[in-house]
Design a protein around this motif. Structure first.
Motif, PDB file in Angstrom:
ATOM      1  N   MET B 239      -6.643  -7.608  -8.980  1.00 28.55           N
ATOM      2  CA  MET B 239      -7.650  -7.063  -9.892  1.00 28.55           C
ATOM      3  C   MET B 239      -9.016  -7.728  -9.637  1.00 28.55           C
ATOM      4  O   MET B 239      -9.092  -8.908  -9.345  1.00 28.55           O
ATOM      5  CB  MET B 239      -7.205  -7.349 -11.331  1.00 28.55           C
ATOM      6  N   ASN B 240     -10.065  -6.937  -9.724  1.00 32.06           N
ATOM      7  CA  ASN B 240     -11.414  -7.498  -9.627  1.00 32.06           C
ATOM      8  C   ASN B 240     -11.759  -8.197 -10.928  1.00 32.06           C
ATOM      9  O   ASN B 240     -11.495  -7.666 -12.006  1.00 32.06           O
ATOM     10  CB  ASN B 240     -12.434  -6.383  -9.402  1.00 32.06           C
ATOM     11  N   LEU B 241     -12.310  -9.404 -10.837  1.00 31.58           N
ATOM     12  CA  LEU B 241     -12.708 -10.134 -12.040  1.00 31.58           C
ATOM     13  C   LEU B 241     -14.197 -10.427 -11.941  1.00 31.58           C
ATOM     14  O   LEU B 241     -14.647 -11.082 -10.999  1.00 31.58           O
ATOM     15  CB  LEU B 241     -11.898 -11.436 -12.148  1.00 31.58           C
ATOM     16  N   ILE B 285     -11.291   1.959 -10.079  1.00 31.45           N
ATOM     17  CA  ILE B 285     -12.720   2.129  -9.817  1.00 31.45           C
ATOM     18  C   ILE B 285     -12.924   3.511  -9.190  1.00 31.45           C
ATOM     19  O   ILE B 285     -12.244   3.869  -8.231  1.00 31.45           O
ATOM     20  CB  ILE B 285     -13.232   1.032  -8.865  1.00 31.45           C
ATOM     21  N   ALA B 286     -13.845   4.268  -9.781  1.00 35.61           N
ATOM     22  CA  ALA B 286     -14.001   5.651  -9.343  1.00 35.61           C
ATOM     23  C   ALA B 286     -15.276   5.825  -8.528  1.00 35.61           C
ATOM     24  O   ALA B 286     -16.309   5.260  -8.874  1.00 35.61           O
ATOM     25  CB  ALA B 286     -14.041   6.568 -10.563  1.00 35.61           C
ATOM     26  N   PRO B 287     -15.190   6.611  -7.470  1.00 37.14           N
ATOM     27  CA  PRO B 287     -16.424   6.960  -6.751  1.00 37.14           C
ATOM     28  C   PRO B 287     -17.312   7.783  -7.680  1.00 37.14           C
ATOM     29  O   PRO B 287     -16.799   8.639  -8.406  1.00 37.14           O
ATOM     30  CB  PRO B 287     -15.938   7.811  -5.576  1.00 37.14           C
ATOM     31  N   ASP B 288     -18.593   7.507  -7.691  1.00 36.98           N
ATOM     32  CA  ASP B 288     -19.499   8.179  -8.629  1.00 36.98           C
ATOM     33  C   ASP B 288     -20.895   8.149  -8.024  1.00 36.98           C
ATOM     34  O   ASP B 288     -21.495   7.077  -7.903  1.00 36.98           O
ATOM     35  CB  ASP B 288     -19.459   7.418  -9.964  1.00 36.98           C
ATOM     36  N   LEU B 302      -3.848   1.954   4.215  1.00 33.81           N
ATOM     37  CA  LEU B 302      -2.442   1.722   3.890  1.00 33.81           C
ATOM     38  C   LEU B 302      -1.623   2.980   4.119  1.00 33.81           C
ATOM     39  O   LEU B 302      -0.472   3.068   3.731  1.00 33.81           O
ATOM     40  CB  LEU B 302      -2.298   1.292   2.428  1.00 33.81           C
ATOM     41  N   GLY B 303      -2.232   3.979   4.738  1.00 33.76           N
ATOM     42  CA  GLY B 303      -1.530   5.241   4.931  1.00 33.76           C
ATOM     43  C   GLY B 303      -2.012   6.262   3.921  1.00 33.76           C
ATOM     44  O   GLY B 303      -3.009   6.938   4.146  1.00 33.76           O
ATOM     45  N   SER B 304      -1.302   6.322   2.780  1.00 28.10           N
ATOM     46  CA  SER B 304      -1.697   7.318   1.781  1.00 28.10           C
ATOM     47  C   SER B 304      -2.937   6.880   1.006  1.00 28.10           C
ATOM     48  O   SER B 304      -3.575   7.674   0.344  1.00 28.10           O
ATOM     49  CB  SER B 304      -0.543   7.572   0.820  1.00 28.10           C
ATOM     50  N   GLU B 305      -3.243   5.586   1.062  1.00 34.08           N
ATOM     51  CA  GLU B 305      -4.427   5.092   0.371  1.00 34.08           C
ATOM     52  C   GLU B 305      -5.208   4.176   1.293  1.00 34.08           C
ATOM     53  O   GLU B 305      -4.704   3.760   2.332  1.00 34.08           O
ATOM     54  CB  GLU B 305      -4.019   4.263  -0.860  1.00 34.08           C
ATOM     55  N   THR B 306      -6.433   3.858   0.873  1.00 33.49           N
ATOM     56  CA  THR B 306      -7.238   2.946   1.668  1.00 33.49           C
ATOM     57  C   THR B 306      -7.895   1.933   0.738  1.00 33.49           C
ATOM     58  O   THR B 306      -8.378   2.293  -0.330  1.00 33.49           O
ATOM     59  CB  THR B 306      -8.336   3.713   2.430  1.00 33.49           C
ATOM     60  N   VAL B 307      -7.853   0.669   1.140  1.00 34.19           N
ATOM     61  CA  VAL B 307      -8.521  -0.364   0.360  1.00 34.19           C
ATOM     62  C   VAL B 307      -9.856  -0.667   1.015  1.00 34.19           C
ATOM     63  O   VAL B 307      -9.923  -0.931   2.217  1.00 34.19           O
ATOM     64  CB  VAL B 307      -7.661  -1.641   0.277  1.00 34.19           C
ATOM     65  N   LEU B 308     -10.908  -0.629   0.209  1.00 36.01           N
ATOM     66  CA  LEU B 308     -12.247  -0.941   0.707  1.00 36.01           C
ATOM     67  C   LEU B 308     -12.681  -2.251   0.074  1.00 36.01           C
ATOM     68  O   LEU B 308     -12.620  -2.413  -1.145  1.00 36.01           O
ATOM     69  CB  LEU B 308     -13.232   0.164   0.312  1.00 36.01           C
ATOM     70  N   ILE B 309     -13.080  -3.187   0.911  1.00 38.68           N
ATOM     71  CA  ILE B 309     -13.557  -4.459   0.376  1.00 38.68           C
ATOM     72  C   ILE B 309     -15.027  -4.580   0.729  1.00 38.68           C
ATOM     73  O   ILE B 309     -15.409  -4.406   1.893  1.00 38.68           O
ATOM     74  CB  ILE B 309     -12.743  -5.626   0.940  1.00 38.68           C
ATOM     75  N   LEU B 318     -16.096  -7.016  -4.368  1.00 38.91           N
ATOM     76  CA  LEU B 318     -15.369  -5.983  -5.092  1.00 38.91           C
ATOM     77  C   LEU B 318     -14.385  -5.318  -4.144  1.00 38.91           C
ATOM     78  O   LEU B 318     -14.700  -5.080  -2.983  1.00 38.91           O
ATOM     79  CB  LEU B 318     -16.372  -4.931  -5.599  1.00 38.91           C
ATOM     80  N   SER B 319     -13.167  -5.049  -4.623  1.00 41.97           N
ATOM     81  CA  SER B 319     -12.288  -4.222  -3.802  1.00 41.97           C
ATOM     82  C   SER B 319     -11.964  -2.934  -4.540  1.00 41.97           C
ATOM     83  O   SER B 319     -11.825  -2.924  -5.763  1.00 41.97           O
ATOM     84  CB  SER B 319     -11.023  -4.973  -3.392  1.00 41.97           C
ATOM     85  N   VAL B 320     -11.887  -1.871  -3.799  1.00 48.18           N
ATOM     86  CA  VAL B 320     -11.706  -0.535  -4.355  1.00 48.18           C
ATOM     87  C   VAL B 320     -10.592   0.141  -3.581  1.00 48.18           C
ATOM     88  O   VAL B 320     -10.509   0.009  -2.363  1.00 48.18           O
ATOM     89  CB  VAL B 320     -13.010   0.300  -4.195  1.00 48.18           C
ATOM     90  N   LYS B 321      -9.690   0.821  -4.312  1.00 45.31           N
ATOM     91  CA  LYS B 321      -8.629   1.550  -3.625  1.00 45.31           C
ATOM     92  C   LYS B 321      -8.894   3.031  -3.831  1.00 45.31           C
ATOM     93  O   LYS B 321      -9.046   3.486  -4.963  1.00 45.31           O
ATOM     94  CB  LYS B 321      -7.296   1.160  -4.255  1.00 45.31           C
ATOM     95  N   VAL B 322      -8.992   3.754  -2.726  1.00 39.67           N
ATOM     96  CA  VAL B 322      -9.243   5.182  -2.832  1.00 39.67           C
ATOM     97  C   VAL B 322      -8.085   5.945  -2.203  1.00 39.67           C
ATOM     98  O   VAL B 322      -7.459   5.458  -1.261  1.00 39.67           O
ATOM     99  CB  VAL B 322     -10.572   5.574  -2.131  1.00 39.67           C
TER     100      VAL B 322
END
Ligand SMILES: Nc1ncnc2c1ncn2[C@@H]1O[C@H](COP(=O)(O)OP(=O)(O)OP(=O)(O)O)[C@@H](O)[C@H]1O
Ligand SMILES: [Mg+2]
Lengths: 293, 353
Positions: B239-241, B285-288, B302-309, B318-322
């Motif tokens: 989790m981002n803190l 966290i939502a793209p906006d 990660l395949g079905s998802e991607t982690v962006l740092i 911040l890390s975001v999973k899309v």
């Protein structure tokens, strides 16, 4: 993993190996060959004539009740020394393996006897056990036992067994301790969780896992008791009283160097040699099999 | 079948205190998973319960009886070790029969029970083998079998699957769960694995430096972490803190850079200006297009998802999973949905509301 050094020429390897080979040749192979040769000969009482008699020395030997007595005595002696030395060492190692206070000091002290020369150790025992001035004799007298190992056959045997075993305890202790420490702690813990305690756990888990060490030490101890105790026995009892503590090794010495019966003495050493070869072969086979598993 | 209660259980090794008072109550038949960073005392806790260590103080009540000072033999608890700890000189059969022999069961009973257990675990054909003739997965099964055949009051598992490969771990995980349900034996399960922690237990205990910090169902721990430590520990990526302060009469958080987010679930106590830590999971966290700009430094597909740092414009990490693939741009705009915020006190790290 195998480690190998590759030498370019042959001069260096030969130089490195030569000292070992020479030593082995002059101090082992040569005397062994000599013994084998002499075992087939007979000298007259004055050492003037030597004649070839074939295997007669051996047949005489196995027909000689004195020799057979000595052989039985040696077996009893070796077994007693091995059992006593290994039993004591195992007991001490089990305690040293526990988390106890002053463990390092305890371990160091236990290893000391190994560093004491056999003759000196024997002198210590002689002093302790001396019928006139020894502490042990006093103690035994107080409880009504007449102590004189120089007159009493059984006592003499006990003394040489005790003195010989004492020397070997340190050696065994080191191996048993190493063996105990190589048993994974979690295996013992799993046994505790399974409800095994005390002697039962020791017998069903610890001892079987210690079996390779036990077997190795049996061979080492028997060889030690048969051959390396010469100095100890010689210093304490000279094989006496009478022949009560005369092991095969002492008999070889007495017949060869004191009675000057070179043929018989050589035949006896050849028999002993065969004994060592058999024991060693047994040990190699056993260790080889363990490694193959 | 049993209940287990720990009361103020403490353990020190010499001067180092490892467990600082653990209180815990396990229901009959429950599976409790314990997680925590390496060295936080998980194994020590299990070993105390097992009886392999004696606690410095405190009580271990098993089925209403304090067993804290008893020998393991008197506790009727089975343990599966990380390295399996099979008896190397015994066959699979004898490994499983050992505890039963010690209890003095008849030969027939022992053979029957070992065979039943072996059948459940598919160990039937292996009963005559020695442990060294088994694969890692088979050894693991034997270790399980040795525990199950005893039908103990309590199972203890100390990272039992950590020596297996990923695929085997998944199938064994399912199997352990199935067996535990079927037998209904109260169990404690220590793991490092996030997925094991989330899926295996009825309840999850998070430990931190020798103290339990949260005990709840796995979903509750995930959805409402009790402290910032738990928040950072459970969930991957973590989790981002972010630092923030309370504002607008306790109804919103000010994250600086002009970002003020009103709380979706009501007012928090304290004066405006109280220091907070705001937590938000990367997947929430939502793209906006109208949101904050984030510079992407690292992409982890990660395949079905991607982690962006990446970093916000003031350098905050911040890390975001899309879902799906990474966006083509190295700069994206994101916003924090108010409903996804976790609010903690910055000083104590405790959850607020
Ligand atoms: N016998 C011991 N003597 C001294 N300190 C110990 C002993 N056993 C454990 N410790 C210490 O206690 C702490 C907790 O150890 P423990 O093995 O319980 O951690 P853990 O949570 O199981 O860690 P991991 O996840 O790495 O297995 C560690 O700091 C460790 O060094
Ligand atoms: Mg551990």
């Amino acid at each position: 993993m195998e480690r190998r050094t590759i030498f370019a020429g042959w001069v260096l390897p030969v130089c490195l190996v030569a000292p070992q080979l020479l030593l082995t040749f002059f101090f082992f192979l040569w005397p062994a060959a000599q013994a084998m040769w002499f075992s087939l000969m007979r000298q007259d009482a004055f050492g003037i004539r030597t004649e070839f008699v074939g295997l007669e020395n051996f047949t005489d030997l196995f027909a000689d009740p004195l020799y057979l007595d000595s052989a039985v005595r040696t077996v009893v002696f070796c077994s007693a020394v091995a059992v006593l030395a290994m039993g004591t060492a195992l007991l001490l190692a089990v305690f040293a393996d526990r988390e106890i206070r002053g463990r390092t000091i305890y371990r160091t002290l236990l290893i000391w006897p190994y560093a004491v020369a056999p003759a000196i150790a024997a002198v210590l025992w002689v002093l302790l056990l001396n019928p006139q001035i020894g502490i042990v004799a006093h103690g035994l007298k107080a409880i009504g036992i007449i102590w004189d190992y120089r007159l009493n056959d059984t006592q003499a045997m006990l003394v040489v067994i005790l003195a010989s075993a004492w020397k070997q305890v340190s050696y065994n202790f080191i191996f048993f301790l190493a063996g105990l420490q190589s048993i994974p702690k979690t295996v013992i813990e799993a046994a505790r969780m399974d409800g095994a305690r005390g002697w039962r756990r020791f017998r069903t888990i610890t001892l079987p896992l210690l079996a390779p060490t036990v077997f190795f030490l049996i061979v080492v101890n028997v060889v030690y008791a048969a051959f390396d105790t010469f100095a100890t026995i010689q210093a304490i009892t000279h094989g006496g009283p009478g022949k009560a503590t005369e092991t095969l090794m002492l008999k070889v010495y007495r017949d060869g160097l004191i009675n000057l019966d070179l043929g018989s003495s050589s035949a006896q050493s050849v028999v002993l040699m065969v004994g060592v070869v058999v024991l060693t072969a047994l040990q190699f086979r056993f260790i080889g099999r363990r490694n193959a598993e | 079948m049993a209940t287990l209660e720990l009361h103020d259980l403490r353990k020190s090794f010499g001067a180092t205190a490892v467990l600082h008072g653990v209180d815990l109550a396990l229901n009959d038949g429950e599976m409790l998973v314990i997680v925590g960073a390496s060295g936080c005392g998980k194994s020590t806790l299990l070993r105390l319960i097992a009886g392999l260590e004696i606690p410095t103080s405190g009580q271990i009540i098993l089925d209403g009886r304090d067993v804290a000072q008893l020998d393991p033999a008197e506790r009727d608890i089975a343990m599966v070790f990380q390295n399996y700890a099979l008896y190397p000189h015994m066959s699979v059969f004898d490994n499983m029969a050992y505890a039963l022999k010690i209890r003095g069961l008849s030969r027939d009973d022992i053979a029957r029970r070992v065979r039943e257990t072996a059948d459940i675990l598919g160990l039937g054909p292996l009963l005559d083998r020695k442990p060294r003739q088994l694969s890692g997965g088979q050894r693991q099964r034997v270790a399980m079998g040795r525990a199950i055949v005893r039908e103990p009051k309590l199972f203890l598992f100390d990272e039992p699957l950590s020596n297996l490969d990923a695929k085997l771990r998944v199938s064994m995980r399912a199997e352990i769960k199935r067996l535990q349900r079927r037998m209904g034996v109260t169990s404690l399960y220590v793991t490092h694995d996030q997925v094991e922690a989330m899926t295996l237990g009825d309840r999850l205990l998070v430990m931190h430096q020798g103290v339990p910090v949260q005990l709840a169902t796995p979903m509750e721990v995930f959805e409402r972490p009790a402290t910032t430590y738990v928040a950072g520990f459970i969930g991957a990526p973590a989790m981002n803190l972010l630092p923030a302060v309370l504002c607008q009469d306790g109804t919103a958080a000010d994250l600086g850079r002009g970002l003020i987010i009103p709380f979706a679930d009501g007012k928090r106590d304290g004066a405006d200006g109280r220091k907070l830590t705001i937590g938000i999971r990367p997947e929430h966290i939502a793209p906006d297009p109208a949101g904050m700009a984030m510079q992407i430094d690292l992409v982890e597909p990660l395949g079905s998802e991607t982690v962006l740092i990446g970093r916000l414009d003031d350098g905050e990490l911040l890390s975001v999973k899309v879902p799906g693939r990474a966006p083509a741009d190295a700069l994206i705009h994101v916003s924090f949905p108010a409903a996804a915020l976790h609010v903690f006190d910055a000083e104590t790290g405790l959850r607020l509301g």
